[in-house]
Design an enzyme around this catalytic site. Structure first.
Site, PDB file in Angstrom:
ATOM      1  N   ARG A   1     -11.904  58.300  75.306  1.00  0.00           N
ATOM      2  CA  ARG A   1     -11.995  58.484  76.870  1.00  0.00           C
ATOM      3  C   ARG A   1     -10.709  58.891  77.205  1.00  0.00           C
ATOM      4  NH1 ARG A   1     -13.862  53.269  79.326  1.00  0.00           N
ATOM      5  NH2 ARG A   1     -12.699  52.262  77.738  1.00  0.00           N
TER       6      ARG A   1
ATOM      7  N   ILE B   1     -24.629  46.377  97.705  1.00  0.00           N
ATOM      8  CA  ILE B   1     -25.740  46.981  96.815  1.00  0.00           C
ATOM      9  C   ILE B   1     -25.442  45.838  95.642  1.00  0.00           C
ATOM     10  CG2 ILE B   1     -26.821  48.662  95.211  1.00  0.00           C
ATOM     11  CD1 ILE B   1     -26.987  48.983  98.181  1.00  0.00           C
ATOM     12  N   GLY B   2     -24.479  45.207  95.457  1.00  0.00           N
ATOM     13  CA  GLY B   2     -24.262  44.396  94.227  1.00  0.00           C
ATOM     14  C   GLY B   2     -23.159  43.958  93.711  1.00  0.00           C
TER      15      GLY B   2
ATOM     16  N   HIS C   1     -18.899  56.929  95.785  1.00  0.00           N
ATOM     17  CA  HIS C   1     -18.271  57.585  94.790  1.00  0.00           C
ATOM     18  C   HIS C   1     -16.780  58.510  95.060  1.00  0.00           C
ATOM     19  CE1 HIS C   1     -22.247  57.027  93.846  1.00  0.00           C
ATOM     20  NE2 HIS C   1     -22.056  56.775  92.680  1.00  0.00           N
TER      21      HIS C   1
END
Length: 764
Positions: free
Chosen positions: A16, A440-441, A703
């Protein structure tokens, strides 16, 4: 002689490297020159890994997204970023994520932070692209520097290069006309730029150019089909040879069209469209190259080399040197190298092939066709042994799981009462205000969280020490939410490495990689688990963490789960049984977890189906069957609970307009969706479709590092309220917050909560 080539190679790096270089640049910790240097190094590694091929793709590397790269090449960046900086790369990143490195010290500057481009899924994959933006006045202006520079690098490295570009019809089809104008009307302006680009590539020494037109595997109306004929008549000027590349599906009614196009070569996905190959050959001019994608570029199972050769050998005799071999699509969608997986179970490892191994399979097939099977006899024997091992392994098949799927009845997927009845009971139990706020979590995965997880996996700290560290993070997350004034809390998912991997690690039938990273978008990488056998749940997976979190607060606490269709679509899935059967197995396993959470006191349970829509077949005529079993899988998972237990679900990047009836049929009490980048356009369908349940349209684009202001959130919620009754609206971010920093999350959620308070006070 058979020619070997590839359509694209993973660009993020085996370790990566590109991810870390990008994030360093965005933080202002490294320079533009340092980032470019990493790009040069990564391209060189990619080409080295493909050195045995006859033709190597150039132009498939990207610093963020290959569709956005094409927008830059065509001079089609949104007006909001033009001229903000002399550095083109900064504007590129502004479109991708709303901000670039130059803005790292200034979150609020209107000249540096802009609205990020809309992002959605690349066909039916888990890769996200930045949607091109058009209007009736859009013009195009060639900037070929990216491709010219990379071709020069490739030439210096001794690479026989095949430039790769997105074709003009696919580019238009994937974009969005922001003013509702006809995208096809732009084709006459676009084609001269493409023609100029082909001339530039020819001048740089390119003999072949790969022109990706995957839109050909979808249903096209007559106007778009005619556009293909018009476009390629203009582009076929003889300056270079064109390899028209299609993938991800069958051509079907577009096959005769492809036969007529004036191109020198056609690539077809022979994994999905094998039955069409002979028809394509018959429809093609006798001199045309036929490239066959004979190795699956989307999955990680070894190719059956012997069976593939049985099919290829007659075609090779017929086509002779017009036969090219390649993977079915770009290898962007698979990990780079199986060799790093030294800790994986040896038997399961023997069944797999990653990007480098897939190219080795291509070379083996070509050698057998060019010289004879005897030249690869040893490799054929090893391949056959691995396939037999997988087919006969007792670890793959579980009779009890198969019997449970057979025993599924329609009743298992039905709630006891209608939504109206359930909603009244839930309102009495939960006592939530109008415009209830939640997330959302997930919350930020901090350095401390990642460090503790890494130390635990390495055996450097005990399980008790790891759990203590995670409980500390969970408590911090809850206290922050209480201070923010959120109405429904989450535990933050500190203990979860990934929303799919976390569950897969605790289910029988999955195996995991050490370094099997795949790019999802930009610097975001995932390690899709490998679903190799029948699925079962040995024990509860989330109850302990939920119970601890719930004990810390009096606020309602959501139990957080990943749904069966997302577990399916975001895994590498077995190819020896229908996907629907695997989905039902997952549904039964997660249903057990739902019921255990309810027993543990959870009154709200969120079952994320972020990937439900991306599993849709590319042709609408095939949607019904998929939606039938996908929706049924969710209902099996969710609908065993009592009326008073509120079921939420979440979906990512979903163009809902065309599947609203199926989503309503899921019968979740609350659905949260991503809408902020589209300025609530995704909710337009709710003006004509009477969606019966509650909905939380995202108001915070997680994002992007940009922080939404309170007025921006109010505006978005008001737009939503024009389509959905206020009493059925929730206020929440677009998605989970794990990739963001607390320094961004706190002010963003503060503005979100304040906006909800303002709306309540006004009675809007």
């Amino acid at each position: 002689m058979v020619t070997t080539h590839n359509l694209g190679f993973p660009r993020i790096g085996a370790r990566r490297e590109l991810k870390f270089a990008l994030e360093s640049y965005w933080k202002g910790a490294s320079s533009h020159e340092q980032l470019q240097k990493v790009g040069v190094e990564q391209r060189a590694r990619c080409w080295h890994n493909q050195a045995a091929l006859d033709l190597v793709p150039v132009g498939d590397f990207s610093f963020y997204d290959h569709v956005l790269d094409m927008s830059c090449t065509l001079g089609n960046l949104p007006a909001r970023v033009r001229g903000l900086h002399d550095n083109m790369l900064d504007n590129y990143f502004r479109v991708a994520r709303g901000r670039s490195a130059a803005d790292v010290q200034d979150h609020a500057s209107s000249c540096s932070s802009v609205a990020a481009g809309e992002m959605t899924k690349w066909f039916d994959t888990n890769y996200h692209y930045i949607v091109p933006e058009f209007d009736a006045e859009t013009g195009f202006n060639l900037d070929s520097s990216r491709l010219v520079d990379q071709l020069a690098e490739a030439k210096a490295a001794g690479v026989t290069a095949k430039p790769v570009i997105i074709g003009p019809i696919t580019y238009l089809a994937l974009g969005k006309a922001k003013d509702g104008s006809d995208k096809l009307a732009l084709l006459p302006r676009l084609l001269p730029v493409y023609a100029s680009l082909l001339s530039v590539l020819a001048a740089q020494g390119a003999e072949w150019v790969q022109v990706d037109e995957p839109i050909l595997v979808t249903e096209l109306d007559p106007a778009w089909q005619q556009a293909f004929l018009d476009a390629y008549q203009i582009l076929n000027r003889g300056v270079v040879k064109l390899l028209l590349a299609t993938y991800f599906g069958q051509l079907r009614e577009n096959l005769p069209l492809v036969g007529l196009l004036p191109v020198q070569g056609v690539h077809i996905d022979a994994i999905n469209a094998r039955d069409e190959v002979r028809h394509l050959i018959a429809a093609s001019p006798p001199e045309r190259v036929i490239s066959l994608g004979v190795v699956n570029g989307r999955n990680i199972w070894k190719t059956d080399l012997q069976a593939t050769l049985d099919w290829l050998e007659p075609l090779s005799v017929h086509l002779d040197d017009r036969l090219w071999l390649a993977p079915s699509c770009s290898l962007l969608h698979v990990p780079i190298d199986l060799a790093v997986e030294q800790k994986m179970d040896a038997e399961i490892r023997s069944w797999l092939a990653f990007a480098i191994q897939k190219l080795e399979e291509i070379q083996l097939l070509a050698t057998a066709l060019n010289i004879g099977r005897a030249a690869i006899a040893t490799e054929l024997a090893a391949n056959r042994s691995a396939l037999i091992s997988r087919r006969t392994s007792t670890r793959v098949n579980n009779a009890a799981v198969k019997a449970a799927v057979v025993a599924i009845t329609p009743d298992i997927g039905r709630r006891h009462s209608s939504f109206t009845v359930r909603a009244a009971k839930q309102a009495t139990l939960l006592h939530l205000p109008v415009y209830p706020t939640t997330t959302i979590g997930s919350f930020p995965q901090t350095r401390e969280i990642r460090q503790a997880r890494s130390q635990f996996k390495a055996g450097n700290i005990s399980e008790a020490a790891y759990k203590k560290a995670m409980r500390h993070e969970i408590e911090h997350c809850i206290r922050e939410q209480e201070k923010l004034g959120l109405d429904v809390l989450v535990h933050g998912e500190a203990e979860r490495n990934d929303m799919v991997e976390y569950f897969g690690e605790q289910l029988e039938g999955y195996v995991f990689t050490q370094g099997g990273w795949v790019q999802s978008y930009g610097s975001r990488c995932v390690k899709p688990p490998i679903l190799f056998g029948d699925i079962s749940r040995p024990k509860a997976m989330t109850v302990e963490w939920f119970s601890y979190a719930a004990s810390l607060t009096n606020h309602p606490m959501k139990g957080m789960l990943t749904g069966p269709v997302t577990l399916l679509n975001w895994s590498f899935v077995r190819d020896d049984q229908p996907r629907s059967i695997t989905s039902y197995q997952l549904a039964l396993a997660i249903r057990e977890e739902v019921l255990d959470l309810e027993k543990a006191g959870a009154r709200i349970i969120q079952i994320d189906e972020a990937a439900l829509r991306e599993g849709l077949p590319l042709r609408k005529s095939q949607w019904h069957d998929y939606l039938r079993w996908a929706v049924e899988s969710f209902r099996i998972t969710a609908n065993g609970v009592r009326d008073a237990t509120q079921i939420h679900t979440h979906m990512c990047y979903s163009e809902f307009n065309d599947i609203l009836a199926a989503i309503a049929d899921m019968d979740a009490d609350v659905i949260t969706i991503e809408t902020s980048r589209s300025d609530m356009e995704l909710l337009d369908a709710f003006q004509t479709f009477s969606y019966p349940n509650q909905i939380g349209p995202g108001v915070y684009d997680i994002h992007s590092p940009n922080i939404p202001s309170e007025p921006q959130v109010i505006t978005l919620v008001k737009k939503a309220a024009e389509r959905i009754p206020a009493e059925r609206l929730w206020v929440n971010p677009d998605c989970g917050l794990k990739t963001r920093q607390w320094s961004e999350v706190i002010p963003a959620l503060t503005n979100m909560v304040n906006a909800a308070h303002v709306l309540r006070a006004k009675g809007t």
